[in-house]
Design an enzyme around this catalytic site. Structure first.
Site, PDB file in Angstrom:
ATOM      1  N   ASP A 149       0.856  -1.197   0.000  1.00  9.89           N
ATOM      2  CA  ASP A 149       0.000   0.000   0.000  1.00  9.89           C
ATOM      3  C   ASP A 149       0.894   1.250   0.000  1.00  9.89           C
ATOM      4  OD1 ASP A 149      -3.107   0.726   1.011  1.00  9.89           O
ATOM      5  OD2 ASP A 149      -1.582   2.231   1.465  1.00  9.89           O
ATOM      6  N   HIS A 153      -4.881  14.661  -9.272  1.00  5.89           N
ATOM      7  CA  HIS A 153      -5.224  13.263  -9.512  1.00  5.89           C
ATOM      8  C   HIS A 153      -4.391  12.658 -10.649  1.00  5.89           C
ATOM      9  CE1 HIS A 153      -8.077   9.858  -9.595  1.00  5.89           C
ATOM     10  NE2 HIS A 153      -8.328  10.258  -8.359  1.00  5.89           N
ATOM     11  N   GLU A 157      -4.829   2.408  -4.162  1.00  2.00           N
ATOM     12  CA  GLU A 157      -3.363   2.394  -4.086  1.00  2.00           C
ATOM     13  C   GLU A 157      -2.866   1.105  -3.438  1.00  2.00           C
ATOM     14  OE1 GLU A 157      -5.226   3.267  -1.778  1.00  2.00           O
ATOM     15  OE2 GLU A 157      -4.241   4.026  -0.006  1.00  2.00           O
ATOM     16  N   ASN A 162      -2.334  13.172  -4.244  1.00  2.00           N
ATOM     17  CA  ASN A 162      -3.523  13.605  -4.983  1.00  2.00           C
ATOM     18  C   ASN A 162      -3.930  15.025  -4.611  1.00  2.00           C
ATOM     19  OD1 ASN A 162      -4.245  11.489  -6.683  1.00  2.00           O
ATOM     20  ND2 ASN A 162      -5.216  10.359  -5.024  1.00  2.00           N
ATOM     21  N   ASP A 189      -2.210   9.378 -10.580  1.00  2.00           N
ATOM     22  CA  ASP A 189      -2.314   8.261 -11.540  1.00  2.00           C
ATOM     23  C   ASP A 189      -0.933   7.858 -12.057  1.00  2.00           C
ATOM     24  OD1 ASP A 189      -5.008   8.211 -11.255  1.00  2.00           O
ATOM     25  OD2 ASP A 189      -5.496   8.939 -13.259  1.00  2.00           O
TER      26      ASP A 189
HETATM   27  N1  LIG Z   1      -4.846   9.320  -8.522  1.00  2.00           N
HETATM   28  C1  LIG Z   1      -5.533   8.263  -8.070  1.00  2.00           C
HETATM   29  N2  LIG Z   1      -5.844   8.199  -6.759  1.00  2.00           N
HETATM   30  C2  LIG Z   1      -6.529   7.138  -6.289  1.00  2.00           C
HETATM   31  C3  LIG Z   1      -6.918   6.103  -7.144  1.00  2.00           C
HETATM   32  N3  LIG Z   1      -7.584   5.183  -6.386  1.00  2.00           N
HETATM   33  C4  LIG Z   1      -7.598   5.653  -5.113  1.00  2.00           C
HETATM   34  N4  LIG Z   1      -6.947   6.838  -5.046  1.00  2.00           N
HETATM   35  C5  LIG Z   1      -6.725   7.693  -3.889  1.00  2.00           C
HETATM   36  O1  LIG Z   1      -5.860   7.063  -2.956  1.00  2.00           O
HETATM   37  C6  LIG Z   1      -5.990   7.785  -1.704  1.00  2.00           C
HETATM   38  C7  LIG Z   1      -5.908   6.790  -0.579  1.00  2.00           C
HETATM   39  O2  LIG Z   1      -5.936   7.494   0.606  1.00  2.00           O
HETATM   40  P1  LIG Z   1      -5.875   6.817   2.024  1.00  2.00           P
HETATM   41  O3  LIG Z   1      -6.663   5.536   2.020  1.00  2.00           O
HETATM   42  O4  LIG Z   1      -6.224   7.855   3.030  1.00  2.00           O
HETATM   43  O5  LIG Z   1      -4.382   6.341   2.197  1.00  2.00           O
HETATM   44  P2  LIG Z   1      -3.026   7.173   2.245  1.00  2.00           P
HETATM   45  O6  LIG Z   1      -3.210   8.633   2.070  1.00  2.00           O
HETATM   46  O7  LIG Z   1      -2.091   6.507   1.303  1.00  2.00           O
HETATM   47  O8  LIG Z   1      -2.581   6.936   3.734  1.00  2.00           O
HETATM   48  P3  LIG Z   1      -1.891   5.647   4.354  1.00  2.00           P
HETATM   49  O9  LIG Z   1      -2.303   4.454   3.548  1.00  2.00           O
HETATM   50  O10 LIG Z   1      -2.442   5.578   5.746  1.00  2.00           O
HETATM   51  O11 LIG Z   1      -0.424   5.869   4.325  1.00  2.00           O
HETATM   52  C8  LIG Z   1      -7.326   8.529  -1.778  1.00  2.00           C
HETATM   53  O12 LIG Z   1      -7.053   9.911  -1.873  1.00  2.00           O
HETATM   54  C9  LIG Z   1      -7.963   8.023  -3.072  1.00  2.00           C
HETATM   55  O13 LIG Z   1      -8.728   9.022  -3.721  1.00  2.00           O
HETATM   56  C10 LIG Z   1      -6.593   6.193  -8.539  1.00  2.00           C
HETATM   57  O14 LIG Z   1      -6.893   5.328  -9.364  1.00  2.00           O
HETATM   58  N5  LIG Z   1      -5.889   7.282  -8.934  1.00  2.00           N
END
Ligand SMILES: Nc1nc2c(ncn2[C@@H]2O[C@H](COP(=O)(O)OP(=O)(O)OP(=O)(O)O)[C@@H](O)[C@H]2O)c(=O)[nH]1
Length: 262
Positions: free
Chosen positions: A129, A142, A172, A137, A146
């Site tokens: 992860d 975004h 992610e 983002n 990506d």
């Molecule tokens: N650009 C992009 N962002 C994505 C995609 N799928 C999910 N996300 C983003 O991934 C982010 C995940 O955030 P969190 O689950 O808070 O995790 P994090 O910020 O990595 O925090 P930790 O995992 O705790 O380190 C969110 O902002 C989602 O919008 C995608 O296909 N593209």
């Protein structure tokens, strides 16, 4: 009305079954009979591993010659069968990163997992992860997010063996199933992936952005009935890796020692 992709594939196969079957019959030529013959000999007389490998090599060469004689494997397949294969590829590929998707992971991964149960071999799972990805983002947009996901997918792909099963599970999150690999081997790979991501910056308008990942590692336990059981423990280990500060690998064995100490 949009027909789901798996239904489309099923329909192709049903509609074109007679065509598909006749293609199969065409391909049963002398070389195939030789292959079957060799397989029977292999099963009946040879038990040593090296002999078995030699026989399998001969089989592979024969199949190769056969396909070469056919000039082009595609010629032997109908247009519809090829279309079905293409549809299947689309259905199992993550559209953004172009690596396999969740569906592929649970399909192919489960097969490899069940094989490991049957053969009583070791098999491990890495749950990966990205750290603080929301910040990427939120601060850079975004589209940059990506691109970062694509870059990480590329790094993961470059680090694994052909027999390993990698996929983007969603968002992610990525996972890798490692057949014939124990916890220590999985830990070594996990650390090399973590370090690779850590030292590979993403270039954004001339600025270097450093990304890190946290990874949870679990091995197939005797009581695990399916891949999901092991993945669940890899997810728990990942949670601990995040909790302990991120940018680290945590194996399930380490969680137990942490729990015992506290
Ligand atoms: N650009 C992009 N962002 C994505 C995609 N799928 C999910 N996300 C983003 O991934 C982010 C995940 O955030 P969190 O689950 O808070 O995790 P994090 O910020 O990595 O925090 P930790 O995992 O705790 O380190 C969110 O902002 C989602 O919008 C995608 O296909 N593209």
């Amino acid at each position: 009305m949009k027909i789901p992709i798996e239904k489309q594939i099923k329909q192709y196969y049903e509609k074109d079954f007679s065509n598909f079957a006749s293609n199969l019959l065409i391909r049963i030529k002398v070389t195939h009979i030789a292959v079957i013959f060799l397989l029977i000999i292999n099963a009946a007389f040879f038990t040593s591993e090296s002999t078995s490998i030699i026989v399998q090599l001969i089989i592979a060469i024969l199949i190769g010659i056969h396909d070469y004689d056919d000039n082009n494997l595609k010629k032997a397949l109908t247009k519809n069968t090829l279309q079905a294969i293409k549809l299947n590829k689309v259905a199992t590929k993550d559209h953004l990163t172009q690596i396999p998707n969740r569906r592929y992971f649970f399909n192919m991964g489960e097969k490899a997992f069940q094989l490991a149960i049957r053969d009583k071999t070791e098999c491990t799972v890495l749950f990966i992860d990205l750290d603080h990805f929301k910040k990427v983002n939120d601060q850079l947009g975004h589209d940059v997010g990506d691109d970062v996901l694509k870059m990480v997918a590329g790094a993961l792909e470059s680090a694994i063996r052909i027999s390993d099963i990698l996929a983007r599970l969603g968002g992610e999150e990525f996972a890798i199933l490692l057949p014939n690999t124990d916890l220590s081997g999985a830990n070594t790979l996990s650390e090399s992936i973590r370090k690779l991501v850590e030292k590979t910056p993403y270039n954004h308008q001339g600025n270097e952005i450093f990304i890190t990942v946290s990874i949870g590692v679990a091995k197939r336990d005797k009581s695990d009935l399916s891949l999901k059981d092991t993945l669940k423990r890899a997810d728990l280990a990942l949670y601990q890796a995040k909790y302990s500060g991120r940018n680290r690998t945590m194996t399930e064995a380490e969680i137990h020692s942490v729990n015992k100490a506290s």
